[in-house]
Design an enzyme around this catalytic site. Structure first.
Site, mmCIF file in Angstrom:
data_model
loop_
_atom_site.group_PDB
_atom_site.id
_atom_site.type_symbol
_atom_site.label_atom_id
_atom_site.label_comp_id
_atom_site.label_asym_id
_atom_site.label_seq_id
_atom_site.Cartn_x
_atom_site.Cartn_y
_atom_site.Cartn_z
ATOM 1 N N LYS A 87 -6.926 -24.225 15.407
ATOM 2 C CA LYS A 87 -6.389 -23.530 14.229
ATOM 3 C C LYS A 87 -4.998 -24.004 13.857
ATOM 4 O O LYS A 87 -4.628 -24.031 12.692
ATOM 5 C CB LYS A 87 -6.417 -22.018 14.412
ATOM 6 C CG LYS A 87 -5.919 -21.509 15.747
ATOM 7 C CD LYS A 87 -7.059 -21.154 16.667
ATOM 8 C CE LYS A 87 -6.596 -21.156 18.099
ATOM 9 N NZ LYS A 87 -7.100 -20.064 18.875
ATOM 10 N N VAL B 124 -11.447 -20.073 13.195
ATOM 11 C CA VAL B 124 -11.192 -18.662 12.818
ATOM 12 C C VAL B 124 -12.359 -17.802 13.284
ATOM 13 O O VAL B 124 -13.521 -18.126 13.015
ATOM 14 C CB VAL B 124 -11.041 -18.506 11.291
ATOM 15 C CG1 VAL B 124 -10.753 -17.045 10.932
ATOM 16 C CG2 VAL B 124 -9.950 -19.409 10.744
ATOM 17 N N GLY C 241 -13.657 -17.132 16.247
ATOM 18 C CA GLY C 241 -14.500 -17.522 17.383
ATOM 19 C C GLY C 241 -15.930 -17.768 16.947
ATOM 20 O O GLY C 241 -16.205 -18.665 16.148
ATOM 21 N N GLY D 226 -10.308 -15.513 29.555
ATOM 22 C CA GLY D 226 -10.346 -16.751 28.763
ATOM 23 C C GLY D 226 -10.132 -16.519 27.277
ATOM 24 O O GLY D 226 -10.498 -17.357 26.461
ATOM 25 N N GLU E 183 -4.432 -17.864 24.436
ATOM 26 C CA GLU E 183 -4.019 -19.264 24.332
ATOM 27 C C GLU E 183 -3.374 -19.696 25.645
ATOM 28 O O GLU E 183 -2.943 -18.847 26.437
ATOM 29 C CB GLU E 183 -2.992 -19.422 23.204
ATOM 30 C CG GLU E 183 -3.497 -19.028 21.837
ATOM 31 C CD GLU E 183 -4.676 -19.874 21.398
ATOM 32 O OE1 GLU E 183 -4.526 -21.074 21.190
ATOM 33 O OE2 GLU E 183 -5.787 -19.301 21.282
ATOM 34 N N LYS F 294 -4.700 -18.422 11.447
ATOM 35 C CA LYS F 294 -6.064 -18.143 10.977
ATOM 36 C C LYS F 294 -6.070 -17.592 9.547
ATOM 37 O O LYS F 294 -6.906 -17.975 8.737
ATOM 38 C CB LYS F 294 -6.743 -17.178 11.950
ATOM 39 C CG LYS F 294 -7.027 -17.845 13.314
ATOM 40 C CD LYS F 294 -7.401 -16.827 14.361
ATOM 41 C CE LYS F 294 -7.744 -17.474 15.689
ATOM 42 N NZ LYS F 294 -7.822 -16.502 16.782
ATOM 43 N N GLY G 285 -13.172 -16.503 23.313
ATOM 44 C CA GLY G 285 -14.006 -16.659 24.504
ATOM 45 C C GLY G 285 -14.774 -17.966 24.455
ATOM 46 O O GLY G 285 -15.011 -18.531 23.391
#
Ligand code: HSE
Length: 412
Positions: free
Chosen positions: A100, A127, A129, A182, A185, A200, A297
């Site tokens: 991003k 954006v 996920g 997870g 960042e 985003k 994730g």
């Protein structure tokens, strides 16, 4: 046989390889051709990996291999990703990315190169996920003029705010949990200071409004100042605190902001919890459309990367990249000219004096309560007030009490 490369074998990169091989058969059916990963670029040692023979450390091998037509960039950050992606596009390779920062900072330039070179630059994973949002916004809603976009665009902060509200978890414990899952960042300050959500919303606003919106021109606040007291007062208000990123068309310009906000429980955004993201798109023909799903994730993000690989493979030889033009800072409205309602929490020795001064500035106040409220503490929500005036008023109110926190109240 289509040959591709994956650059970066972190959370998203390893997820991309995993989803790719898990679903390879159906992926090949969808493409109508065989496809394989020829290289995985990462400087670390993966000699124990089942894909060990694919690992390389030298980017030039990918750049100069004419057999490789599509490259997934999942390294993240600007350096070296920007250099790599630019030269790949210039060399006639399509690129898909989850990065991003790269798209928010360099999108207009990279899309232009992709168009000139008749290749594709896709970034569905950048954006939301696993939520399909880029392509639906560009294609399925293209009959609309988009008036506004507002969303919960960062999974880490939404996870933290949910844990604080529902389980009373301390901010730093909730952040550690989000990192272990997870979601965060590599440097989680980009999550908690709002920079990730800012990137985003810049991507979505650029796409929806046709000109590049740069992060540096967006007023951005994170969630580090949000306390359990604020969360408790927000429950009395009847809603939830969310990190909201929004962009609104204002004649020839756009107003864009990222900030924590009180969201009323009547809004669908208020019930978006944990790592989930939601994006509300307000079109002039559709009215409100909401996109919802896991916003961070390994596998949800990898799903979007692999889908872009499939579409790029099906489109080899044609450029169907999305497009927006470059712009200047004049494209964004100065946030100080906007108006909002504000929640204010303060401590003072004379509550009635503070409240009467606040009412003079901000109209009727909605006084909030919480259990275990301190005797010298008060909190309220103002009427709608201009941002610049509000900041000046806060300086004068500070003569009568110490303002502990201010959070906007948004109507979505
Ligand atoms: N750190 C990001 C988030 C990852 O928490 O939303 C997905 O972009």
């Amino acid at each position: 046989m289509i040959k591709i490369a994956v650059m970066g074998y972190g959370v998203v990169g390893s997820g991309t390889v995993e989803v790719f091989y898990k679903n390879l058969k159906s992926i090949e059916q969808k493409i109508g051709d065989d496809i394989d990963i020829k290289y995985i670029l990462d400087l670390r040692d993966f000699s124990d990996s089942p894909y060990s023979e694919k690992f390389i450390k030298d980017f030039d091998i990918i750049l100069n291999d004419s057999e490789v037509k599509i490259v997934a960039e999942v390294i993240g950050g600007l350096d070296p990703a920007y250099r790599y992606v630019k030269s790949l596009l210039q060399n006639g390779k399509s690129v898909v990315t989850s990065n991003k920062e790269l798209v928010a900072e360099k999108g207009a330039e990279l899309l232009k190169i992709a168009r000139e070179k008749n290749v594709n630059f896709f970034f569905e994973a950048s954006v939301g996920g696993g939520i399909p949002i880029i392509r639906p916004l560009h294609h399925c809603l293209s009959a609309n003029e988009i008036d506004e976009i507002a969303g919960i665009l960062n999974g880490t902060t939404n996870y933290i705010l949910t844990k604080m509200a529902e389980e009373g978890t301390d901010f730093s414990d909730a952040l550690s949990q989000a990192q272990a899952l997870g979601y965060a960042e590599r440097d989680p300050s980009a999550d908690i200071n709002g920079a990730d959500a800012c990137r985003k919303i810049c991507i979505l606003a650029s796409l929806a409004f046709g000109k590049h919106v740069y992060p540096k021109n967006v007023h951005t606040e994170g969630i580090t100042a949000v306390s359990t007291e604020d969360v408790q007062y927000c429950k009395d208000f009847g809603g939830a605190i969310k990190l909201v990123a929004w962009a609104r068309k204002e004649e020839e310009k756009v107003a864009v902001m990222v900030c924590p906000a009180f969201i009323s429980e009547s809004s669908q955004l208020s019930t978006v919890n944990d790592v989930y993201n939601a994006i509300l798109v307000r079109g002039d023909a559709t009215g409100d459309v909401i996109f919802y799903g896991k916003g961070a994730g390994k596998l949800p993000t990898a799903s979007a990367v692999v889908s872009d690989i499939i579409i790029a493979a099906k489109m080899t030889g044609t450029s169907k990249s999305l497009y927006w033009e470059d712009s200047s800072e004049l494209f964004t409205v100065d946030y100080k000219s906007l108006s909002n309602k504000f929640y204010v929490r303060l401590v003072c020795s004379d509550k009635s004096k503070v409240l009467s001064e606040a009412e003079k500035c901000w109209g009727n106040l909605n006084i909030l309560r919480r259990n275990d409220e301190l005797p010298n503490e008060t909190a309220f929500v103002t009427e709608s007030v201009n941002e610049e005036k509000f900041a000046a008023d806060c300086r004068s109110i500070s003569e009568y009490g110490e303002i502990k926190n201010i959070i906007r109240v948004l109507d979505y």
